[in-house]
Design an enzyme around this catalytic site. Structure first.
Site, PDB file in Angstrom:
ATOM      1  N   ASP A  31       0.808  -1.214   0.000  1.00 46.54           N
ATOM      2  CA  ASP A  31       0.000   0.000   0.000  1.00 46.54           C
ATOM      3  C   ASP A  31       0.843   1.266   0.000  1.00 46.54           C
ATOM      4  O   ASP A  31       0.332   2.359  -0.255  1.00 46.54           O
ATOM      5  CB  ASP A  31      -0.849   0.034   1.290  1.00 46.54           C
ATOM      6  CG  ASP A  31      -2.237  -0.516   1.075  1.00 46.54           C
ATOM      7  OD1 ASP A  31      -2.737  -0.417  -0.044  1.00 46.54           O
ATOM      8  OD2 ASP A  31      -2.798  -1.033   2.050  1.00 46.54           O
TER       9      ASP A  31
HETATM   10  C1  GLC Z   1      -1.089  -0.269   5.020  1.00 41.61           C
HETATM   11  C2  GLC Z   1       0.193   0.324   5.451  1.00 41.61           C
HETATM   12  C3  GLC Z   1      -0.035   1.629   6.129  1.00 41.61           C
HETATM   13  C4  GLC Z   1      -0.822   2.515   5.188  1.00 41.61           C
HETATM   14  C5  GLC Z   1      -2.137   1.861   4.849  1.00 41.61           C
HETATM   15  C6  GLC Z   1      -2.932   2.656   3.876  1.00 41.61           C
HETATM   16  O1  GLC Z   1      -1.779  -0.671   6.135  1.00 41.61           O
HETATM   17  O2  GLC Z   1       0.865  -0.559   6.302  1.00 41.61           O
HETATM   18  O3  GLC Z   1       1.188   2.203   6.457  1.00 41.61           O
HETATM   19  O4  GLC Z   1      -1.029   3.772   5.714  1.00 41.61           O
HETATM   20  O5  GLC Z   1      -1.881   0.611   4.294  1.00 41.61           O
HETATM   21  O6  GLC Z   1      -3.947   1.903   3.270  1.00 41.61           O
HETATM   22  C1  GLC Z   2      -1.261  -3.781   5.476  1.00 35.34           C
HETATM   23  C2  GLC Z   2      -2.502  -3.817   4.640  1.00 35.34           C
HETATM   24  C3  GLC Z   2      -2.352  -4.717   3.463  1.00 35.34           C
HETATM   25  C4  GLC Z   2      -1.107  -4.364   2.722  1.00 35.34           C
HETATM   26  C5  GLC Z   2       0.098  -4.349   3.627  1.00 35.34           C
HETATM   27  C6  GLC Z   2       1.325  -3.864   2.935  1.00 35.34           C
HETATM   28  O1  GLC Z   2      -1.075  -4.993   6.115  1.00 35.34           O
HETATM   29  O2  GLC Z   2      -3.605  -4.254   5.401  1.00 35.34           O
HETATM   30  O3  GLC Z   2      -3.453  -4.618   2.619  1.00 35.34           O
HETATM   31  O4  GLC Z   2      -0.942  -5.315   1.714  1.00 35.34           O
HETATM   32  O5  GLC Z   2      -0.149  -3.485   4.702  1.00 35.34           O
HETATM   33  O6  GLC Z   2       1.260  -2.523   2.628  1.00 35.34           O
END
Ligand code: GLC
Ligand code: GLC
Length: 811
Positions: free
Chosen positions: A483
């Protein structure tokens, strides 16, 4: 250092000090009523949706920590204490907390009084039950006051924490004997209420927080408990609570038990009132009556135990390796249930207000859950698919209460569509229930756009195939699995979302990771088509997959590892020419799992590079070298200080990808070594470094670039649960559901000379014993099913109710 121990016979983790390195929590409830409960009885409850239907308050990021929850105050002589130590923090003479499967038992002793607090959510009911047992172990008669206390949330947790100008005026309660009803907004558009009750009439109660705590009091020093007792306050606005005061006189050796409950109930609109302004309490009274005595409480608790016994009976391992059996048979599967239920919404790191159910997250959670309750997996797949757009792309998140796509985040995460194939494929392999593909499912939650689920999968595949960039690799959009790799975003202003600033679709930035997914799940799609007799479509899909494989091996290959992406300017991300971020874990895992470069040698080289460049003693970091400054063209990933989160943290979720990838190449020794590196039970004795619960995975462990190397965060809600279960149960131990039956293909470390897996599969039970006398890493030389030799390694689907003995010889 340890703060407790595993009690495997009872399937519990027993915490022996309240001063754990962080609150260590448990999840109560696995259907629609949920509560989080820490080892000191902190936490909160909600119905279905932690944001929209929050029942009790919780203050994240509070100091002191973890003060709201399901606390009990004991006033015995001049001493006030809590069996869970918090919030008063009186030193206890003895303390323990047993977190079990769906229940928690906290026990404290002080001055010869032993108090036990047992909490769970009964199966099939929307309430949290709490039984309190008091035993007088002193030699003298004791007169003790007991005060349960909780603070109601005015339903919508986001609004509750921000809209004070309204909320301070709307709180309403009703008191009815031993029950306190929370009915804020029931007078207008809400058709639900909460009730807190006890099975014995209290001496007194409070429902206004200010009366119980005092305006400048706190949960650590409630005025009512330290002063003259409960006042009979009735909340009008401000903060409604439920507190009671019970007085018990206990002879030496005597024991008393009280049952408390917190319930959630809905009334039909025409049946809301029993008199003007008075809630129709019929349903609540029936609920109270269901748990009126100890026999009823015990029966409900036993039913919960039986439920878990059945669930965990689907996959059971006996390996002789204690920690491994413990992870596989108990905690990893338990965490898979919790991630299935919660997605990434409510933990001690996820506030329950931030996100609902993630499209990709929930699809992956299915991989570790589908064997337990396939019917619920089926429903989930259909819910998720209904949030897909007609072009195959998808809402990134949806709210569990409404099941509607979340507009604020929107779509454009280009890995999402393919995860729907992954989840559905896992369901088909587990159940053989092809009828799911005929289910008519909305697009964009619009019934006029509904199509069979099969069409949804077709569009998932089609979306990726038709959104390719200059190198023939998939366009990344806002982000792929990572993400925080935001190649089309270019956010320069604080507070903007890294994901949704900028265009959702750039015509240039491409993802090698999605390319790997396309190969892996594109093959799954082709297999599904072939099974359905769609031979042309299968062949066409395979051609697209082959082209993608070629694109990866040309433009996605860096010489010794797979590249990560191309940015919006067509520059390589995750290549040797990069100043930082030269190698990333994700494409190594996904591309090798997809079998890319397996014959031609790239796969082995890529895994060697992971070992050489990314591996640490606590697990594999996400990338190296860490980004040391913010890079506009990469986005959130470079916003994190080096070693944290996606910027070179040990992101546990993709460690099992490497485990699976190693088994793809037959490396059992290496696969297991990596598996155990992040498995919580193996980290128990470094709990002071690791800090999070030693019975569940965390999302992230600080990487070697971080000052707190080895410290975990974001425990519980992570795709790590599902993927590690897959990596150990299917990739290492090798019991893999396929479309045609159960495949046996172990890839193990040499110390594992013999193990048995009992697997319930499509209604039959297989007891599979694998013998590995010569310590082979991979390869099966003989399989016998009830004594008969099988050709190939796929066990046939047996009649429902059948039981088979399977003897497997490796080597
Ligand atoms: C994931 C990432 C986090 C980010 C989020 C946004 O959880 O780990 O850092 O802000 O996605 O969707
Ligand atoms: C968090 C989000 C997941 C994403 C990951 C890496 O765990 O929930 O959707 O793939 O972060 O950013």
């Amino acid at each position: 250092m340890q703060y407790g121990f595993f009690d495997d016979a009872r399937r519990e983790y027993v915490i022996t000090t309240p001063r754990t390195p962080l609150p260590w929590i448990n999840y109560l409830g696995s259907e629609s009523f949920f509560a989080l409960c820490s080892n000191t009885a902190g936490g909160y409850a909600f119905y279905r949706d932690a944001r929209l239907r929050r029942l009790t308050r919780y203050r994240y990021n509070n100091a002191p920590l973890d003060q709201e929850g399901f606390h009990l105050y004991i006033r015995d002589g001049g001493c006030v204490w809590n069996p869970g130590w918090q919030p008063v923090q009186t030193e206890l003479d003895a303390y323990s907390c047993r977190h079990g499967l769906g229940y928690t038992v906290i026990r404290g002793e002080k001055n010869g009084l032993a108090v036990t607090q047992e909490l769970f959510v009964p199966q099939g009911d929307d309430c949290l039950l709490m039984r309190v047992s008091l035993r007088n172990d002193s030699g003298a008669v004791k007169t003790t006051d007991l005060f349960p206390y909780l603070e109601f949330c005015l339903w919508d947790a986001m609004d509750d924490g921000s809209n004070f100008q309204r909320n301070y005026s709307i709180g309403e309660v009703e008191i009815d004997g031993a029950a306190i009803y929370h009915k804020t907004e029931y007078r207008e558009r809400r058709d639900h209420y909460a009730v807190f009750w006890s099975n014995r009439k209290p001496l007194a109660f409070d429902t206004a927080r200010e009366a119980f705590l005092g305006l400048y009091g706190s949960p650590a020093r409630p005025e009512a408990v330290f002063g003259a007792g409960c006042t009979g306050s009735v909340a009008h606005g401000w903060q409604p609570i439920a507190a009671q005061q019970h007085r018990l006189t206990l002879a030496p050796g005597a024991e008393e038990r009280l049952i408390f409950g917190l319930g959630y109930l809905e009334n039909a609109r025409e049946e809301k009132w029993e008199a003007p302004g008075v809630i129709n309490k019929q349903k609540a009274r029936a609920m109270l009556a269901r748990y009126a005595d100890n026999a009823a409480f015990d029966a409900a608790l036993a039913a919960l135990g039986q439920h878990w016994e059945t669930l965990l009976g689907v996959y059971r391992l006996r390996s002789g390796e204690e920690k491994l059996d413990r992870m596989v048979n108990i905690w990893n599967q338990y965490q898979c249930m919790v991630t299935f239920n919660m997605s990434r919404s409510a933990s001690y790191f996820e506030s329950g207000m931030g996100r609902g159910m993630g499209f990709r997250d929930s699809c992956q959670d299915l991989l570790g859950f589908v064997h337990m309750i396939p019917e619920r997996a089926r429903e989930r797949i259909l819910d998720i698919a209904a949030t897909q757009f007609p072009d195959g792309s998808a809402y990134h998140q949806y709210q569990p209460l409404t099941k509607k796509g979340n507009l604020a985040v929107g779509s454009g995460f280009n890995d999402d569509p393919l995860w729907l194939i992954a989840g559905t494929d896992a369901y088909l392999r587990e159940t053989g229930d092809w009828s799911i593909l005929d289910e008519i499912v909305d697009f964009d939650n619009d019934p006029t756009l509904a199509q069979p689920l099969l069409e949804h999968l077709r569009r998932s595949f089609g979306f990726t195939r038709t959104h390719l960039g200059p190198h023939g690799l998939p366009l990344i959009g806002r982000a792929d699995w990572n993400d925080c790799l935001n190649l089309n975003c270019f956010s320069e202003h604080p507070g903007e979302s890294f994901q949704i600033t900028g265009p959702s679709e750039g015509p240039v930035a491409e993802s090698v990771f999605i390319a790997g997914m396309f190969v892996k799940y594109g093959r799954a799609w082709a297999d599904i088509c072939r099974h359905l007799g769609l031979a042309d479509e299968a062949a066409e899909a395979e051609r697209a997959v082959a082209a993608m494989e070629k694109a990866v091996l040309t433009s996605g290959w860096d010489g010794a590892w797979f590249r990560r992406a191309y940015d919006a300017f067509g520059r390589v991300v995750g290549g040797r020419e990069c100043e930082e971020g030269q190698i990333f874990i994700e494409p190594q895992g996904m591309c090798v799992m997809a079998g890319i470069g397996k014959e031609s040698g790239e796969a082995a080289l890529a895994l060697q590079s992971v070992e050489d460049r990314l591996e640490t003693k606590y697990g594999i970091v996400l990338l190296q070298p860490a980004y040391t400054r913010y890079r506009l063209e990469l986005g959130e990933i470079s916003s994190y200080p080096p070693g944290y989160k996606e910027n070179a943290g040990i992101f546990c979720h993709n460690n099992p990808w490497i485990v699976c990838a190693e088994t793809e190449l037959g490396h059992g020794e290496r696969a297991f070594a990596l598996y155990r590196r992040t498995a919580p039970a193996y980290l128990e004795d470094i709990s002071e470094i690791h800090r999070t619960e030693p019975y569940v995975y965390s999302q992230m462990i600080a990487g070697k670039d971080a000052p707190s190397f080895g410290e975990a965060k974001n425990s519980w809600l992570t795709g790590t649960a599902a993927w590690t279960f897959l990596s150990i149960s299917q990739a290492i131990l090798g019991i893999k559901p396929t479309l045609d039956g159960l495949q046996v293909d172990p890839c193990v470390p040499s110390f594992l000379r013999r193990f048995t897996v009992t697997r319930r599969y499509r209604g039959a039970e297989y007891e599979i014993t694998v013998e590995n006398p010569d310590g082979a890493e991979h390869g099966v030389s003989e399989i016998r099913l009830d004594g008969r030799a099988l050709s190939g390694n796929i066990l046939p689907v047996l009649e429902k109710g059948a039981r088979a003995q399977v003897q497997v010889r490796m080597g």
